[in-house]
Enzyme design. Structure first.
Site, mmCIF file in Angstrom:
data_model
loop_
_atom_site.group_PDB
_atom_site.id
_atom_site.type_symbol
_atom_site.label_atom_id
_atom_site.label_comp_id
_atom_site.label_asym_id
_atom_site.label_seq_id
_atom_site.Cartn_x
_atom_site.Cartn_y
_atom_site.Cartn_z
ATOM 1 N N GLU A 182 -6.535 -7.746 -0.443
ATOM 2 C CA GLU A 182 -6.928 -7.691 0.971
ATOM 3 C C GLU A 182 -8.359 -7.218 1.076
ATOM 4 O O GLU A 182 -8.765 -6.285 0.366
ATOM 5 C CB GLU A 182 -6.099 -6.645 1.735
ATOM 6 C CG GLU A 182 -4.664 -6.944 1.979
ATOM 7 C CD GLU A 182 -4.020 -5.808 2.802
ATOM 8 O OE1 GLU A 182 -4.738 -5.052 3.472
ATOM 9 O OE2 GLU A 182 -2.794 -5.690 2.727
ATOM 10 N N GLU A 204 0.829 -1.216 0.000
ATOM 11 C CA GLU A 204 0.000 0.000 0.000
ATOM 12 C C GLU A 204 0.862 1.264 0.000
ATOM 13 O O GLU A 204 0.842 2.056 0.951
ATOM 14 C CB GLU A 204 -0.965 0.007 1.182
ATOM 15 C CG GLU A 204 -2.023 -1.072 1.074
ATOM 16 C CD GLU A 204 -3.103 -0.936 2.143
ATOM 17 O OE1 GLU A 204 -2.894 -0.232 3.140
ATOM 18 O OE2 GLU A 204 -4.169 -1.559 1.972
#
Ligand code: GAL
Length: 670
Positions: A310, A153
């Site tokens: 995710e 991320e």
């Protein structure tokens, strides 16, 4: 047959982040056994393991990771191996305090959480690449290795750094972009407020100032920040490609709410587009709409199948109130992503942490252990994904695109705008939600993209446009496309300089309107339109010299002025319509353009999305977002016919979709 997204995994990917370093080695065999029970096919290993892989500078310890990968491989589970560079260990930050990020107020941010580094730090970059090289050399031939997971991320916590190192890197970036200071002064409009620069050394990141900062400087800094992080990604990726050819490389994006990086530029660099998505509990929008937006954007970035890297089995830990998912929602949310092109469903994380800031985050294997509702649903989901294997590689039907441009949104986010209520990214999500409620699947598109395959294109909020974009959209309408443009679009160029001669600057010819004055509304105030629609937030005074007026303002500061216009198939909406009015307008325009939902007359709260293989096989996902059983019928032509891949039941004509449940119909060829 399309090549699998992750070549070593056949069918859909299923699994999550696996952090074995948080657990005694004695649990690893149990983890692998439970993963097998759940049908897990792929796990992401080592995302935050730098301190374990390199406990001291240049001292590497791979023995434990060897054993983890061997254990997983013996269990038939493939590995998405992380490069572990998202969280430098304390020894690194302690030795290189200059690598720590600095905020706009000049405050240094310390280590002790994660992503505590300046994206332009040479020390960080060197250390990260040294680790990546070691990992690549050690594991390139490991049979479990299926995918490289670079970092994690990017920009989640350190998208911008304002330190001296960043300042120098920003100046280099500006020099490469503008070559000379005169050009920079011109595009930043530095004649204003005596901001003229006479030496490159004077230029800084937009640190805190007494009042409004230069908008051109802020916009370019945000471009620079996205590029600086992207350069870190491509450096790792290039090394992996060189040392380990043939294994695809990804990093996980966050398309739902995160808008700090220009993901169109990022997506071009990824072998596999991977995305993380978490529901925002406080968001009044329907959870299904949140998922649909994030998934549609991920698919559009990928230009085909992508991977949900995710999401959560239940509550997260980082919102003020972390809502649990309802029983069954874990499966439905996962399949909602699969419906929109994800070739798998992965979670953060496999085993719920015992300690640390995420100990209250849900996981596939909860604190309670396998004898739990969540783990039983995890096992059920594994079975569903196995039965859906033949879907892998298929695309998603969509005839309409919504335009999204990150730098345009960044420009609009600078302060001192006509109204604080005129947000950009939220408005794009609101138009997308209107389509979702109408059962219409939309792509997102960059405004410079080839739009010719779409029957209609929507631009809810496109504040800043360059000339090429204007030509692209004009050409699209000229070739028969339908375009709907929302207010305050096209008003500035790519440097945030006003386009003169009447608003909406870039689009006055295309739309046939000439707006003279903006009339934002006070908070909560609405206006009535002559066609019964309701507007809020924004109105405009002006005329429509070369357009048909569809509706005028009936009251408010712009009373009698055109509010909704069309010039042929180029529509302009000069106000923010409320949800029902927006749905009515878009419903009419899209129907006229030939955009239809995959199933006509869907009951409220039922989502229908169709995936399609290049060879013509199609799969209709029907997701019930309500608490009541529902029935979906074809449109009278008996279109609904096929077999539910989840249960093996064949249906013709009417398909029951249980409350909160999902049906995936492998459709019979028409
Ligand atoms: C993501 C992150 C994971 C974990 C998760 C919790 O943003 O990639 O490492 O922190 O959020 O929801």
């Amino acid at each position: 047959m399309a090549a699998p997204l992750v070549p070593r995994v056949t069918g859909l990917c299923y699994g999550g982040d696996y952090n074995p370093e948080q657990w005694p080695e004695s649990t690893w065999a149990q983890d692998a056994a439970l993963m097998r029970e759940a049908g897990v096919t792929l796990v992401t290993v080592g995302v935050f393991a730098w301190a374990w892989l390199e406990p001291a500078p240049g001292r590497y310890e791979f023995g434990w990771l060897d054993r983890v990968l061997d254990t997983l491989h013996e269990a038939g589970i493939a590995v998405d191996l992380a490069t572990a560079t998202a969280s430098p260990p304390p020894w690194f930050s302690h030795a290189h305090p200059e690598s720590l990020p600095v905020d706009s107020a000049g405050r240094r941010l310390w280590y002790g959480s994660r992503q505590a580094f300046c994206p332009s730090s040479p020390a960080y970059r060197d250390a990260a690449l040294r680790l990546v090289e070691r990992l690549a050399r050690r594991y390139r031939d490991h049979p479990a290795l299926a995918l490289w997971h670079v970092h994690n991320e990017y920009g989640c916590h350190n998208a911008a750094c304002y330190c001296e190192v960043s300042a120098a890197a920003f100046r280099d970036w500006l020099r490469a972009r503008y070559r000379d200071l005169d050009t920079l002064n011109e595009v930043w409009g530095t004649a204003f407020w005596s901001q003229r620069y006479t030496d490159w050394a004077q230029i800084l990141p937009p640190r805190d100032t007494p009042t409004f900062r230069n908008p051109g400087q802020v916009l370019d800094f945000r471009r620079f920040c996205s590029d600086a992080l992207l350069a870190l990604f491509t450096a790792e990726r290039d090394l992996l490609h060189e040392l380990c050819p043939g294994v695809p490389v990804t990093t996980n994006l966050m398309t739902g709410q995160f808008t700090e990086l220009d993901y169109w530029a990022w997506a071009r660099e990824l072998d596999v587009v991977a995305n993380d998505h978490y529901l925002i509990g406080a968001d009044a929008r329907e959870p299904g709409a949140q998922i649909a937006f994030a998934a549609d954007l991920a698919r559009s970035l990928a230009g085909g199948p992508w991977l949900l890297m995710e999401h959560s089995t239940g509550a997260v830990n980082w919102q003020p109130r972390n809502l649990a998912k309802a029983p069954g929602q874990l499966v439905r949310d996962s399949l909602a992503h699969v419906a929109r092109g994800s070739d798998g469903a992965m979670f953060f994380q496999w085993r719920a942490s015992r300690a640390g800031a995420e100990k209250w985050h849900s996981a596939m294997l909860p604190h309670t252990g396998p004898d739990s509702r969540i783990f039983r649903e995890v096992v059920a989901l594994g079975g569903h994904l196995r039965r859906l294997g033949e879907i892998a590689g298929s695309g998603v039907d969509s005839d309409v695109a919504i335009l999204l441009d990150y730098p345009s949104g960044w420009a609009q986010e600078t302060p001192a705008q006509p109204s604080v209520d005129l947000d950009c990214f939220d408005e794009i999500r609101r138009w997308h939600a209107a389509l979702w409620r109408a059962g219409i699947t939309a792509d997102l598109a960059h405004p410079g993209a080839d739009l010719s395959r779409y029957r209609a294109v929507l631009a809810p909020a496109l504040y800043a446009v360059d000339d090429a974009t204007v030509a692209n959209l004009t050409g699209y309408v000229g070739r028969g496309g339908t375009l709907v443009i929302g207010p305050f679009s096209g008003v500035v160029d790519e440097h945030d300089r006003v386009r003169l001669g009447g608003y909406p600057g870039a689009f006055t010819d295309l739309l046939g309107v000439r707006i003279e004055e903006f009339c934002p509304l006070p908070e909560g105030v609405t206006v009535q339109l002559t066609d019964g629609s309701i507007g809020h937030t924004w109105t405009e005074r002006g005329g429509a010299p070369r357009a048909e007026v569809v509706a005028r303002y009936a009251d408010g500061p712009a009373a009698h002025a055109p509010a909704v216009t069309r010039r042929g198939d180029a529509w302009y909406v000069g106000t923010r319509l409320d949800d029902p009015s927006l749905a009515r307008l878009l419903g009419g325009v899209l129907a006229a353009a030939g955009v239809a939902p995959p199933v006509a007359g869907l009951p409220a709260g039922i989502e229908a999305v169709r995936r399609r293989h290049a060879d013509g096989r199609t799969y209709l996902f029907l997701l019930n977002h309500t608490d009541a059983d529902a029935e979906v019928a074809g449109d009278g032509a008996g279109v609904l016919a096929g077999t539910d891949l989840l249960t093996g039941t064949a249906f013709a004509g009417v398909v029951p979709v249980p409350a909160g449940g999902v049906v995936v119909l492998a459709e019979e060829a028409a």
